[in-house]
Scaffold this motif. Structure first.
Motif, PDB file in Angstrom:
ATOM      1  N   CYS B  23       0.837  -1.192   0.000  1.00  0.00           N
ATOM      2  CA  CYS B  23       0.000   0.000   0.000  1.00  0.00           C
ATOM      3  C   CYS B  23       0.875   1.246   0.000  1.00  0.00           C
ATOM      4  CB  CYS B  23      -0.905   0.016   1.227  1.00  0.00           C
ATOM      5  SG  CYS B  23      -1.844   1.553   1.440  1.00  0.00           S
ATOM      6  N   ASN B  24       0.533   2.175  -0.864  1.00  0.00           N
ATOM      7  CA  ASN B  24       1.183   3.487  -0.881  1.00  0.00           C
ATOM      8  C   ASN B  24       0.118   4.536  -0.575  1.00  0.00           C
ATOM      9  OD1 ASN B  24       2.132   6.035  -2.948  1.00  0.00           O
ATOM     10  ND2 ASN B  24       3.600   5.181  -1.525  1.00  0.00           N
ATOM     11  N   PRO B  25       0.188   5.180   0.597  1.00  0.00           N
ATOM     12  CA  PRO B  25      -0.873   6.123   0.988  1.00  0.00           C
ATOM     13  C   PRO B  25      -0.753   7.453   0.252  1.00  0.00           C
ATOM     14  CG  PRO B  25       0.887   6.159   2.601  1.00  0.00           C
ATOM     15  CD  PRO B  25       1.252   5.097   1.586  1.00  0.00           C
ATOM     16  N   ILE B  26      -1.733   8.308   0.482  1.00  0.00           N
ATOM     17  CA  ILE B  26      -1.678   9.662  -0.063  1.00  0.00           C
ATOM     18  C   ILE B  26      -0.525  10.403   0.593  1.00  0.00           C
ATOM     19  CG2 ILE B  26      -2.916  11.862  -0.184  1.00  0.00           C
ATOM     20  CD1 ILE B  26      -5.509  10.219  -0.406  1.00  0.00           C
ATOM     21  N   SER B  27       0.211  11.146  -0.215  1.00  0.00           N
ATOM     22  CA  SER B  27       1.374  11.858   0.286  1.00  0.00           C
ATOM     23  C   SER B  27       1.004  12.781   1.436  1.00  0.00           C
ATOM     24  CB  SER B  27       1.990  12.682  -0.859  1.00  0.00           C
ATOM     25  OG  SER B  27       3.085  13.434  -0.398  1.00  0.00           O
ATOM     26  N   GLY B  28       1.771  12.681   2.515  1.00  0.00           N
ATOM     27  CA  GLY B  28       1.529  13.549   3.670  1.00  0.00           C
ATOM     28  C   GLY B  28       0.586  12.975   4.705  1.00  0.00           C
ATOM     29  N   HIS B  29      -0.034  11.845   4.410  1.00  0.00           N
ATOM     30  CA  HIS B  29      -0.952  11.228   5.367  1.00  0.00           C
ATOM     31  C   HIS B  29      -0.156  10.409   6.378  1.00  0.00           C
ATOM     32  CE1 HIS B  29      -5.032  11.438   3.052  1.00  0.00           C
ATOM     33  NE2 HIS B  29      -4.427  12.607   3.166  1.00  0.00           N
ATOM     34  N   THR B  31      -1.429   8.731   9.010  1.00  0.00           N
ATOM     35  CA  THR B  31      -2.129   7.553   9.533  1.00  0.00           C
ATOM     36  C   THR B  31      -2.459   6.593   8.393  1.00  0.00           C
ATOM     37  OG1 THR B  31      -3.111   9.007  11.192  1.00  0.00           O
ATOM     38  CG2 THR B  31      -3.994   6.788  11.030  1.00  0.00           C
ATOM     39  N   LEU B  32      -2.174   5.323   8.607  1.00  0.00           N
ATOM     40  CA  LEU B  32      -2.429   4.290   7.598  1.00  0.00           C
ATOM     41  C   LEU B  32      -3.134   3.120   8.265  1.00  0.00           C
ATOM     42  CD1 LEU B  32      -0.066   3.092   4.803  1.00  0.00           C
ATOM     43  CD2 LEU B  32      -1.193   1.411   6.266  1.00  0.00           C
ATOM     44  N   TYR B  33      -4.132   2.592   7.584  1.00  0.00           N
ATOM     45  CA  TYR B  33      -4.966   1.517   8.105  1.00  0.00           C
ATOM     46  C   TYR B  33      -4.976   0.337   7.124  1.00  0.00           C
ATOM     47  CZ  TYR B  33      -7.134   5.815  10.046  1.00  0.00           C
ATOM     48  OH  TYR B  33      -7.374   7.032  10.621  1.00  0.00           O
ATOM     49  N   TRP B  34      -5.037  -0.870   7.678  1.00  0.00           N
ATOM     50  CA  TRP B  34      -5.324  -2.062   6.894  1.00  0.00           C
ATOM     51  C   TRP B  34      -6.627  -2.654   7.433  1.00  0.00           C
ATOM     52  CZ3 TRP B  34      -3.174  -3.740   2.530  1.00  0.00           C
ATOM     53  CH2 TRP B  34      -1.856  -3.364   2.219  1.00  0.00           C
ATOM     54  N   TYR B  35      -7.536  -2.950   6.492  1.00  0.00           N
ATOM     55  CA  TYR B  35      -8.808  -3.562   6.835  1.00  0.00           C
ATOM     56  C   TYR B  35      -8.953  -4.895   6.087  1.00  0.00           C
ATOM     57  CZ  TYR B  35     -10.523   0.975   8.601  1.00  0.00           C
ATOM     58  OH  TYR B  35     -10.709   2.149   9.308  1.00  0.00           O
ATOM     59  N   ILE B  47      -5.026  -3.351  11.482  1.00  0.00           N
ATOM     60  CA  ILE B  47      -3.912  -2.641  12.099  1.00  0.00           C
ATOM     61  C   ILE B  47      -3.944  -1.195  11.662  1.00  0.00           C
ATOM     62  CG2 ILE B  47      -2.270  -3.228  10.261  1.00  0.00           C
ATOM     63  CD1 ILE B  47      -0.116  -3.511  12.516  1.00  0.00           C
ATOM     64  N   GLN B  48      -3.513  -0.321  12.565  1.00  0.00           N
ATOM     65  CA  GLN B  48      -3.470   1.119  12.302  1.00  0.00           C
ATOM     66  C   GLN B  48      -2.092   1.634  12.691  1.00  0.00           C
ATOM     67  OE1 GLN B  48      -6.701   3.295  14.077  1.00  0.00           O
ATOM     68  NE2 GLN B  48      -5.631   5.256  13.951  1.00  0.00           N
ATOM     69  N   PHE B  49      -1.483   2.387  11.769  1.00  0.00           N
ATOM     70  CA  PHE B  49      -0.172   3.005  11.999  1.00  0.00           C
ATOM     71  C   PHE B  49      -0.326   4.521  12.118  1.00  0.00           C
ATOM     72  CE2 PHE B  49       2.721  -0.491  11.142  1.00  0.00           C
ATOM     73  CZ  PHE B  49       2.029  -1.322  10.280  1.00  0.00           C
ATOM     74  N   GLN B  50       0.460   5.101  12.999  1.00  0.00           N
ATOM     75  CA  GLN B  50       0.636   6.547  13.031  1.00  0.00           C
ATOM     76  C   GLN B  50       2.109   6.757  12.718  1.00  0.00           C
ATOM     77  OE1 GLN B  50      -1.792   8.683  13.498  1.00  0.00           O
ATOM     78  NE2 GLN B  50      -0.760  10.634  13.833  1.00  0.00           N
ATOM     79  N   ASN B  51       2.391   7.338  11.538  1.00  0.00           N
ATOM     80  CA  ASN B  51       3.752   7.349  10.988  1.00  0.00           C
ATOM     81  C   ASN B  51       4.241   5.903  10.915  1.00  0.00           C
ATOM     82  OD1 ASN B  51       3.965  10.230  10.624  1.00  0.00           O
ATOM     83  ND2 ASN B  51       3.943  10.338  12.857  1.00  0.00           N
ATOM     84  N   SER B  95      -5.124   8.705   6.229  1.00  0.00           N
ATOM     85  CA  SER B  95      -5.734   9.975   6.621  1.00  0.00           C
ATOM     86  C   SER B  95      -4.657  10.897   7.175  1.00  0.00           C
ATOM     87  CB  SER B  95      -6.832   9.762   7.665  1.00  0.00           C
ATOM     88  OG  SER B  95      -6.275   9.346   8.899  1.00  0.00           O
ATOM     89  N   LEU B  96      -4.986  12.185   7.188  1.00  0.00           N
ATOM     90  CA  LEU B  96      -4.114  13.133   7.861  1.00  0.00           C
ATOM     91  C   LEU B  96      -4.179  12.867   9.356  1.00  0.00           C
ATOM     92  CD1 LEU B  96      -5.142  16.356   5.918  1.00  0.00           C
ATOM     93  CD2 LEU B  96      -2.910  15.227   5.814  1.00  0.00           C
ATOM     94  N   ALA B  97      -3.116  13.147  10.075  1.00  0.00           N
ATOM     95  CA  ALA B  97      -3.108  12.953  11.517  1.00  0.00           C
ATOM     96  C   ALA B  97      -4.210  13.789  12.158  1.00  0.00           C
ATOM     97  CB  ALA B  97      -1.749  13.346  12.080  1.00  0.00           C
ATOM     98  N   GLY B  98      -5.049  13.155  12.974  1.00  0.00           N
ATOM     99  CA  GLY B  98      -6.111  13.874  13.673  1.00  0.00           C
ATOM    100  C   GLY B  98      -7.364  14.112  12.854  1.00  0.00           C
ATOM    101  N   ALA B  99      -7.355  13.734  11.583  1.00  0.00           N
ATOM    102  CA  ALA B  99      -8.528  13.943  10.721  1.00  0.00           C
ATOM    103  C   ALA B  99      -9.447  12.736  10.771  1.00  0.00           C
ATOM    104  CB  ALA B  99      -8.089  14.206   9.289  1.00  0.00           C
ATOM    105  N   ASP B 100     -10.751  12.965  10.573  1.00  0.00           N
ATOM    106  CA  ASP B 100     -11.674  11.845  10.629  1.00  0.00           C
ATOM    107  C   ASP B 100     -12.038  11.320   9.245  1.00  0.00           C
ATOM    108  OD1 ASP B 100     -14.796  13.708  11.251  1.00  0.00           O
ATOM    109  OD2 ASP B 100     -13.324  13.792   9.634  1.00  0.00           O
ATOM    110  N   THR B 101     -11.466  11.859   8.206  1.00  0.00           N
ATOM    111  CA  THR B 101     -11.758  11.387   6.853  1.00  0.00           C
ATOM    112  C   THR B 101     -10.675  10.432   6.403  1.00  0.00           C
ATOM    113  OG1 THR B 101     -12.891  13.442   6.285  1.00  0.00           O
ATOM    114  CG2 THR B 101     -12.172  12.049   4.464  1.00  0.00           C
ATOM    115  N   GLN B 102     -11.076   9.192   6.119  1.00  0.00           N
ATOM    116  CA  GLN B 102     -10.154   8.196   5.595  1.00  0.00           C
ATOM    117  C   GLN B 102     -10.362   8.073   4.095  1.00  0.00           C
ATOM    118  OE1 GLN B 102      -9.914   4.418   7.652  1.00  0.00           O
ATOM    119  NE2 GLN B 102     -10.780   5.304   9.494  1.00  0.00           N
TER     120      GLN B 102
END
Lengths: 111, 113
Positions: B23-29, B31-35, B47-51, B95-102
């Motif tokens: 997985c390659n997330p959106i640049s600058g995001h 937080t990364l999640y796997w579902y 699993i959820q990663f912060q950085n 998502s951006l750190a602290g943002a609720d939009t994934q």
């Protein structure tokens, strides 16, 4: 037990009909989100509701958060084939946006 | 703006084999999640990663699943060995750190035979 129960599980309707899907829980939440997922794609956020009793509209879609913040509904007016998809509600379980999704409602709109 | 990229889109393996998803997330995001999404159900957070740090892996079957986030950007999810019940779509979101939009990627559909 599921934290978020959605109903109905499946819905097949004719183009132009109205419909309502529901998301229910026994817990109170600070906010609730609705997503739509089309076949072969990931879910896309439609709306976030945060205030009890809040109503938000997105074109033909009307979202309502229950007064007690334990349930929500999504109403679609004059459904179109493009509305076909899996509708998911989701809540944030705590810090760091720990999201839990509901069981989903699969909607098919027949032309 | 480029969205979340995932590969491969489809994978078919025999049970007891290994598989890895990227997985390659959106640049600058941050937080990364796997579902994991089993057919007809809502996605379940694995699993959820912060950085590059793990925030939540409480639902990750750690005896067979592992994940890492290289340098806080790309991430890989591995299953070793796979079981029949692992057949599902594996979704990555960021998502951006602290943002609720994934923002979700298109997913990888895994079939275990």
């Amino acid at each position: 037990t599921q934290l978020l129960e959605q109903s109905p599980q499946f819905l097949s309707i004719q183009e132009g009909e109205n419909l309502t899907v529901y998301c229910n829980s026994s817990s109170v939440f600070s906010s609730l989100q609705w997503y739509r997922q089309e076949p072969g794609e990931g879910p896309v956020l439609l709306v976030t509701v945060v205030t009890g009793g809040e109503v938000k509209k997105l074109k033909r879609l009307t979202f309502q958060f229950g007064d007690a913040r334990k349930d929500s509904s999504l109403h679609i007016t004059a459904a179109q084939p493009g509305d076909t998809g899996l509708y998911l509600c989701a809540i944030n379980r705590g810090g760091y946006q720990k999201v839990t999704f509901g069981t989903g409602t699969k909607l098919q709109v027949i032309p | 703006e480029a969205g979340v990229a995932q590969s491969p889109r489809y994978k078919i393996i025999e049970k007891r084999q290994s598989v890895a998803f990227w997985c390659n997330p959106i640049s600058g995001h941050a937080t990364l999640y796997w579902y994991q999404q089993i057919l007809g159900q809502g996605p379940k957070l694995l699993i959820q990663f912060q950085n590059n740090g793990v925030v939540d892996d409480s639902q990750l079957p750690k005896d067979r699943f592992s994940a890492e986030r290289l340098k806080g950007v790309d991430s890989t999810l591995k299953i070793q060995p796979a079981k029949l019940e692992d057949s599902a779509v594996y979704l990555c979101a960021s998502s951006l750190a602290g943002a609720d939009t994934q923002y979700f990627g298109p997913g990888t559909r895994l079939t275990v035979l």
